[in-house]
Write a protein that holds these residues in place. Structure first.
Motif, mmCIF file in Angstrom:
data_model
loop_
_atom_site.group_PDB
_atom_site.id
_atom_site.type_symbol
_atom_site.label_atom_id
_atom_site.label_comp_id
_atom_site.label_asym_id
_atom_site.label_seq_id
_atom_site.Cartn_x
_atom_site.Cartn_y
_atom_site.Cartn_z
ATOM 1 N N GLU A 71 5.105 -28.352 2.598
ATOM 2 C CA GLU A 71 5.162 -27.300 1.582
ATOM 3 C C GLU A 71 5.386 -25.930 2.209
ATOM 4 O OE1 GLU A 71 2.244 -27.301 -1.745
ATOM 5 O OE2 GLU A 71 1.550 -25.426 -0.868
ATOM 6 N N GLY A 72 4.844 -25.717 3.402
ATOM 7 C CA GLY A 72 4.927 -24.392 4.017
ATOM 8 C C GLY A 72 3.875 -23.469 3.442
ATOM 9 N N PRO A 73 3.828 -22.238 3.933
ATOM 10 C CA PRO A 73 2.718 -21.340 3.572
ATOM 11 C C PRO A 73 2.953 -20.462 2.341
ATOM 12 C CG PRO A 73 3.982 -20.391 5.379
ATOM 13 C CD PRO A 73 4.634 -21.702 5.046
ATOM 14 N N TYR A 74 4.125 -20.545 1.707
ATOM 15 C CA TYR A 74 4.449 -19.507 0.716
ATOM 16 C C TYR A 74 4.526 -19.974 -0.725
ATOM 17 C CZ TYR A 74 5.630 -17.028 4.992
ATOM 18 O OH TYR A 74 5.586 -16.456 6.232
ATOM 19 N N PHE A 75 4.042 -21.181 -1.025
ATOM 20 C CA PHE A 75 4.047 -21.629 -2.424
ATOM 21 C C PHE A 75 3.055 -20.794 -3.233
ATOM 22 C CE2 PHE A 75 2.108 -24.279 -5.791
ATOM 23 C CZ PHE A 75 3.227 -24.422 -6.597
ATOM 24 N N LYS A 76 3.445 -20.455 -4.457
ATOM 25 C CA LYS A 76 2.536 -19.797 -5.395
ATOM 26 C C LYS A 76 2.571 -20.549 -6.712
ATOM 27 C CE LYS A 76 2.235 -15.386 -6.113
ATOM 28 N NZ LYS A 76 2.606 -13.968 -6.386
ATOM 29 N N ALA A 77 1.405 -20.873 -7.242
ATOM 30 C CA ALA A 77 1.334 -21.546 -8.539
ATOM 31 C C ALA A 77 1.722 -20.573 -9.650
ATOM 32 C CB ALA A 77 -0.071 -22.069 -8.773
ATOM 33 N N ASN A 78 1.955 -21.125 -10.814
ATOM 34 C CA ASN A 78 2.215 -20.333 -12.021
ATOM 35 C C ASN A 78 3.506 -19.525 -11.950
ATOM 36 O OD1 ASN A 78 -0.265 -21.180 -13.223
ATOM 37 N ND2 ASN A 78 -1.306 -19.736 -11.881
ATOM 38 N N SER A 79 4.540 -20.116 -11.381
ATOM 39 C CA SER A 79 5.837 -19.428 -11.369
ATOM 40 C C SER A 79 6.357 -19.305 -12.800
ATOM 41 C CB SER A 79 6.836 -20.212 -10.517
ATOM 42 O OG SER A 79 7.187 -21.420 -11.164
ATOM 43 N N PRO A 80 7.227 -18.334 -13.046
ATOM 44 C CA PRO A 80 7.791 -18.181 -14.403
ATOM 45 C C PRO A 80 8.692 -19.367 -14.776
ATOM 46 C CG PRO A 80 8.203 -16.233 -13.041
ATOM 47 C CD PRO A 80 7.710 -17.305 -12.127
ATOM 48 N N LEU A 81 8.757 -19.632 -16.073
ATOM 49 C CA LEU A 81 9.695 -20.627 -16.584
ATOM 50 C C LEU A 81 11.071 -19.984 -16.661
ATOM 51 C CD1 LEU A 81 10.301 -23.373 -18.010
ATOM 52 C CD2 LEU A 81 9.906 -22.154 -20.157
ATOM 53 N N ARG A 82 11.969 -20.380 -15.776
ATOM 54 C CA ARG A 82 13.327 -19.823 -15.793
ATOM 55 C C ARG A 82 14.220 -20.654 -14.885
ATOM 56 N NH1 ARG A 82 11.835 -14.104 -12.764
ATOM 57 N NH2 ARG A 82 11.083 -14.982 -10.795
ATOM 58 N N SER A 83 15.451 -20.843 -15.305
ATOM 59 C CA SER A 83 16.397 -21.577 -14.472
ATOM 60 C C SER A 83 17.245 -20.623 -13.650
ATOM 61 C CB SER A 83 17.286 -22.466 -15.337
ATOM 62 O OG SER A 83 17.976 -21.685 -16.283
ATOM 63 N N SER A 84 17.230 -19.342 -13.994
ATOM 64 C CA SER A 84 17.937 -18.342 -13.190
ATOM 65 C C SER A 84 16.932 -17.454 -12.475
ATOM 66 C CB SER A 84 18.845 -17.469 -14.063
ATOM 67 O OG SER A 84 19.418 -16.438 -13.259
ATOM 68 N N LEU A 85 17.055 -17.402 -11.161
ATOM 69 C CA LEU A 85 16.193 -16.543 -10.357
ATOM 70 C C LEU A 85 16.917 -15.240 -10.009
ATOM 71 C CD1 LEU A 85 14.740 -19.249 -7.916
ATOM 72 C CD2 LEU A 85 14.023 -18.657 -10.241
ATOM 73 N N LEU A 86 18.105 -15.082 -10.565
ATOM 74 C CA LEU A 86 18.911 -13.905 -10.241
ATOM 75 C C LEU A 86 18.328 -12.652 -10.893
ATOM 76 C CD1 LEU A 86 22.479 -15.439 -10.686
ATOM 77 C CD2 LEU A 86 21.245 -14.990 -8.547
ATOM 78 N N GLN A 87 18.395 -11.557 -10.174
ATOM 79 C CA GLN A 87 17.998 -10.266 -10.708
ATOM 80 C C GLN A 87 18.738 -9.194 -9.928
ATOM 81 O OE1 GLN A 87 13.722 -10.898 -9.600
ATOM 82 N NE2 GLN A 87 13.935 -8.901 -8.582
ATOM 83 N N THR A 88 18.800 -8.004 -10.472
ATOM 84 C CA THR A 88 19.567 -6.947 -9.812
ATOM 85 C C THR A 88 18.921 -6.600 -8.472
ATOM 86 O OG1 THR A 88 18.294 -5.316 -11.028
ATOM 87 C CG2 THR A 88 20.424 -5.941 -11.952
ATOM 88 N N GLY A 89 19.784 -6.295 -7.519
ATOM 89 C CA GLY A 89 19.299 -5.843 -6.224
ATOM 90 C C GLY A 89 19.006 -6.937 -5.223
ATOM 91 N N LEU A 90 19.239 -8.187 -5.599
ATOM 92 C CA LEU A 90 18.926 -9.281 -4.669
ATOM 93 C C LEU A 90 19.878 -9.298 -3.472
ATOM 94 C CD1 LEU A 90 18.043 -12.521 -6.656
ATOM 95 C CD2 LEU A 90 16.584 -11.197 -5.115
ATOM 96 N N GLY A 91 21.147 -9.071 -3.744
ATOM 97 C CA GLY A 91 22.137 -9.154 -2.676
ATOM 98 C C GLY A 91 22.353 -10.599 -2.259
#
Ligand code: FE
Length: 223
Positions: free
Chosen positions: A78-98
């Motif tokens: 899993e690695g160290p960076y999993f966080k529970a309760n992620s948002p329900l969304r199929s697009s993770l795109l947002q402005t400024g991501l690059g």
């Protein structure tokens, strides 16, 4: 007092209730996934699961190519960076991501090559600079497969960070099934071979790649 009179007296109220019900759409319970221990994402968000867009024909080819018994998708750490309760969304795109945009489509199937409807997929990843958002939920999101076992993720190609090659983390779970925790990798990345977690069975299939956008697919086989 008869029901007819009651309805007449409360006519405007009933109309309002009817309109509100129509706007709200189907009862959330009808779409809600079966509860499972690892379905850690927000239950409130899960009630409004949007129908994913259909996967392209190339992903359908992957479904046709599945041979019984299909090998289960291997788990990795899993690695160290999993966080529970992620948002329900199929697009993770947002402005400024690059970075390069990535459209990842595919299926969740069982070992009998049958599509798994309403399977949970919870994705998280680094940004194009190799940085995780550990205070918020940037580049984190969960979704559910449609009736045909299909999913679609809109995101960016993750960057490298020390010790790791490019990868996207994901947890996949059939309704009431065990959780598969694994990672997806990118073909042709020089750092793949030097990464002890890398597994070629977890390579996405790149179908189209330009200067700023990549389309790829992956088929998960789960219990
Ligand atoms: Fe990672």
């Amino acid at each position: 007092m008869t029901l007819q009179i009651l309805l007449k007296q409360a006519g405007s109220t009933w109309l309002l209730v009817f309109l509100l019900a129509a706007c709200a759409g189907p009862a959330p319970a009808a779409n809600a996934p079966a509860p499972a221990a690892a379905r850690t994402a927000s239950p409130a968000a899960a009630q409004s699961t949007p129908a994913p867009a259909l996967a392209p024909a190339s992903a359908g080819d992957a479904l046709a190519a599945c041979q019984v018994p299909a090998a289960l998708t291997p788990p990795v750490t899993e690695g160290p960076y999993f966080k529970a309760n992620s948002p329900l969304r199929s697009s993770l795109l947002q402005t400024g991501l690059g970075g390069m945009s990535l459209t990842l489509t595919g299926y969740v199937l069982n070992a009998s090559c049958q599509p798994v409807a309403n399977a949970l997929l919870d994705f998280w990843q680094a940004d194009s600079q190799g940085v995780y958002d550990n205070s918020g939920y940037t580049l984190r999101g969960h979704q559910f497969t449609d009736a045909g076992g299909r999913f679609q993720l809109l995101t960016v190609v993750p960057g490298l960070y020390p010790g790791r090659t490019e990868h996207i983390h994901v947890k996949v779970q059939a309704p009431n099934g065990p959780v598969l925790t694994t990672q997806l990798f990118f073909p042709g990345v020089q750092n793949n071979q030097a990464d002890g977690i890398y597994n070629p069975a977890l390579l996405i299939t790149v179908e189209k790649a330009g200067a700023a956008a990549m389309q790829a697919s992956f088929t998960f086989i789960i219990q």
